[in-house]
Motif scaffolding. Sequence first.
Motif: not given
Length: 201
Positions: A123-129, A144-147
């Motif tokens: 999930l956080f790799s997805a947020i990074l991208l 996503a970044v706020i989540y």
Amino acid sequence: MTITLAIIILTCIISFTSFNRPEQIDKLSFWPYYVQERKQFYRFITSGFVHADYMHLFFNMLTLWFFGRTIESAFVIIFGGKLHFVLLYLLGLVLPDISTYFKYKDTYGYRSIGASGAVSAILFSAILLAPWSKLLVFFIPLPAVIYGVLFLAYSAYMSRRGGDGINHDAHFWGAVLGLVYPLIFRPELGKLFVQQLLSIF
């Protein structure tokens, strides 16, 4: 068949066959005391393929389904293959539990199960991208970044508080792994991440 789907199928099979079988869960769970006393290091991996109940399994596998396919495809473009996706998932099973091991290695009664650390990494790799992509949190669209920030803060707080039977350390460190792993091999993704964050200004 995608690797994501293969992981989901395998996890569901192992979890389904472990429901209502405490002895099976005991064999597969992450049990720090037994890792230390009996050197059962396999538990770092097997614990990620067994879940407490249908709801626990459903939410982990649903999240993996939505974001795993995205990251699997993205990693093919970024890294030229699917090896890094497999490595990220496996590391997501192992590394987040290391802090849990040192915290509970002398506590006989502590055990944990579930793929939350690995799923958090994906999930956080997805947020990074894609930091400004929208996530539905209790049916509320949230960037996503706020989540991600709220998730990390909540996991850190609940880890210190404890008492709810959830391995928040695995959530937190899995998330950190998901952010750091792609940057280790492609540092330029950090610049892209910052550019995307600033794009709304």
